[in-house]
Design an enzyme around this catalytic site. Structure first.
Site, PDB file in Angstrom:
ATOM      1  N   GLU A 107       0.989  -1.194  -0.003  1.00  0.00           N
ATOM      2  CA  GLU A 107      -0.020  -0.052  -0.077  1.00  0.00           C
ATOM      3  C   GLU A 107       0.822   1.130  -0.300  1.00  0.00           C
ATOM      4  O   GLU A 107       0.675   2.084   0.743  1.00  0.00           O
ATOM      5  CB  GLU A 107      -0.945  -0.035   1.250  1.00  0.00           C
ATOM      6  CG  GLU A 107      -2.038  -1.195   0.864  1.00  0.00           C
ATOM      7  CD  GLU A 107      -3.306  -1.131   1.878  1.00  0.00           C
ATOM      8  OE1 GLU A 107      -3.502  -0.382   2.717  1.00  0.00           O
ATOM      9  OE2 GLU A 107      -4.215  -1.833   1.676  1.00  0.00           O
TER      10      GLU A 107
ATOM     11  N   GLU B 101      -5.129  -8.608  -0.750  1.00  0.00           N
ATOM     12  CA  GLU B 101      -5.764  -8.452   0.363  1.00  0.00           C
ATOM     13  C   GLU B 101      -7.231  -8.204  -0.115  1.00  0.00           C
ATOM     14  O   GLU B 101      -7.381  -7.358  -0.654  1.00  0.00           O
ATOM     15  CB  GLU B 101      -5.215  -7.110   1.097  1.00  0.00           C
ATOM     16  CG  GLU B 101      -3.930  -7.283   1.684  1.00  0.00           C
ATOM     17  CD  GLU B 101      -3.626  -6.361   2.803  1.00  0.00           C
ATOM     18  OE1 GLU B 101      -4.158  -5.588   3.258  1.00  0.00           O
ATOM     19  OE2 GLU B 101      -2.187  -6.024   2.962  1.00  0.00           O
TER      20      GLU B 101
END
Ligand code: AHR
Length: 515
Positions: free
Chosen positions: A194, A318
């Site tokens: 991220e 994810e």
């Protein structure tokens, strides 16, 4: 006269409704081309809450039965479920983790603050060696995510050398001094997590440049070829995908690019309870889960533009349900229960990854034990297998099988003024020629008769079947109680010629095997 005509019209209307209410799945058993990579069924475990500490790691001196400090019950369960890979150490934690703090004698390892997750002290007692011991016990592939956000190129490249080199070098000597002679040969490598957010707040272009630089120094040792996963977008950030695919040197700097998407029932401030929800929240959760299809289609379209040869994998590393934490638990630990609704969300997502398996080469549900949409919950020496666990276990039949093209025509599940398709399904053929069909009926109230027409195959028999369901859509399994949601034998099917009729109870996931 008018009266008679009206009667005929009403009859015709009813007939049309009856015909359109048919649920059919046409499966072309001889037209399969793509393999469903078993890594689609992967998992993710972060240093977060009680996922690692308490969930896997109890230490060698614990009263909880363990092997080299790792819980035996959790390892046995995850093996039963068929875990193909495990992503670690984060998540957001990955970009503040310094691997050298997690090697050597445990009593001498420095501590740190886990700033993302509850501000707790991380004592680094679970590090590289413990993670690879866990993967060995699980018989699964390790997937390691390196620190690009607060680390250095040297730190990441030395970690790869420590893990994978068999030459004589300071890193390999250090590994040997820590008790591991042989290199581990880790293949899957995340280059930051991220990076548009907790991993450093990079712009897409700045990350693309950094990732290319880091990737240059992540070397292949011996026969081990790294499969590097670039940090991709979250949700609808198509611009990030476009920039990485255009300027990130796909296929050379990275072999896979990630996508993150969580199902949130309401919004990030009030995500909704994992167990106390009504039909409106159930419906919303299903609708938001199905948004995964649009994301896959649109991100894959961008990937196809820059990588027409389909060299780069889309890695959904994810995904899953993210609800409010259970009342009374640490808000930074993300501990949530898991109901039959979670089982439905798991099956719908897995069906979508299977459907787009030409591009989707790996996926990792968050986060295996005690965190978010977990497979396993633990409390001291007790353990619970969640409804999501049973879906992953049921879907083992699709690991590395050939996806069979399936066209699904089904009723809508309508709530108030909105609708989603009632059925979700996958059909695949394994190496031995057996066909497996998994079907989910999302309708919480109504059973569905589903006709599966097998084309291009002479079906000789229905071999076996199983079902996951429960009394209520929010049924769940809890410590010290009989399981409310589990997998059991299922034979509510009829074969006529090449058509299999499956009587699907409301809110159920079914698997049938044919040959
Ligand atoms: O899974 C929990 C967190 O969600 C991860 O640490 C992060 O990558 C994502 O935002």
């Amino acid at each position: 006269m008018n009266f008679k005509r009206n009667i005929v019209l009403i009859l015709l209307l009813n007939l049309t409704l009856f015909i359109s209410a048919q649920n059919t799945i046409i499966i072309n058993a001889d037209l399969g081309k793509e393999k469903i990579d078993k890594h689609i069924y992967g998992h993710f475990s972060e240093h977060l809450g009680t996922c690692i500490y308490g969930g896997y790691w109890v230490g060698e001196d614990s009263e909880v039965p363990n092997t080299n400090g790792i819980r035996n019950d959790v390892v046995d369960a995850l093996k039963e479920m068929g875990i193909p890979n495990l992503r670690w150490p984060g998540g957001c934690f990955a970009d503040e983790y310094h691997w050298k703090d997690g090697i050597g004698p445990r009593t001498e390892r420095p501590t740190m603050i886990n700033t993302h997750w509850g501000g707790v002290t991380e004592d680094n007692s679970f590090g590289t060696h413990e993670f690879l011991e866990l993967c060995k016990q699980l018989e699964c592939e390790p997937v390691i995510c390196g620190n690009l956000g607060s680390g250095t190129v040297q730190e990441m490249s030395q970690w790869v050398e420590y893990l994978n080199s068999d030459n004589i070098s300071p890193m390999t000597n250090l590994r040997k001094a820590n008790g591991q002679d042989e290199s581990w040969g880790v293949k899957y490598w995340g280059v930051g997590n991220e990076s548009w957010g907790c991993g450093g707040n990079f712009t897409a272009q700045a990350y693309a440049d950094e990732m290319r630089r880091y990737s240059t120094f992540l070397k292949n040792y011996g026969d081990n070829k790294l499969y590097k996963v670039a940090c991709g977008p979250s949700d609808y950030n198509y611009e990030w995908m476009e920039t990485l695919m255009k300027n990130g040197n796909p296929g050379r700097s990275f072999q896979g690019i990630s996508l993150h998407y969580y199902t949130i029932c309401h919004n990030w401030t009030k995500k909704g309870s994992a167990t106390e929800f009504d039909e409106s929240e159930y419906f919303t959760t299903m609708k938001k889960t199905m948004a995964m299809e649009e994301l896959l289609q649109k991100h894959i379209t961008i990937m196809d533009k820059y990588d027409p040869e389909n060299q780069v994998g889309l890695i959904v590393d994810e995904w899953g349900n993210w609800f409010d934490v259970e009342p009374g638990t640490n808000p930074g630990f993300l501990y949530q229960q898991n109901t039959l609704r979670d089982a439905m969300v798991a099956s719908v997502n897995l069906d979508l990854f299977n459907k787009y398996c030409r591009r989707v080469k790996m996926a990792n549900i968050a986060q295996t034990v005690n965190v978010l949409q977990a497979m396993i919950l633990t409390k001291e020496d007790e353990m619970v297998k969640t409804p999501s666990f049973y879906v992953f276990k049921m879907y083992k039949v699709h690991h590395d099988a050939t996806l069979l093209p399936a066209s699904i025509k089904c009723d809508n599940y309508t709530f108030e003024n909105e609708s989603v398709p009632t059925l979700s399904a996958t059909a695949s053929k394994d190496e031995s020629g057996k066909v497996h069909i998994t079907i989910s009926n999302l309708d919480p109230e109504n059973a569905k008769e589903v006709n599966c027409e097998l084309r291009g195959m002479d079906v000789s028999e229905f071999t076996t079947g199983s079902i996951i369901t429960g009394d209520k859509i929010n049924s769940y399994n809890d410590f010290g109680k009989k399981e409310e949601v589990t997998e059991s034998a299922f034979d509510a099917v009829k074969m006529k010629g090449n058509t299999l009729t499956v009587n699907m109870p409301a809110k159920s996931v079914v698997m049938v095997e044919l040959q």
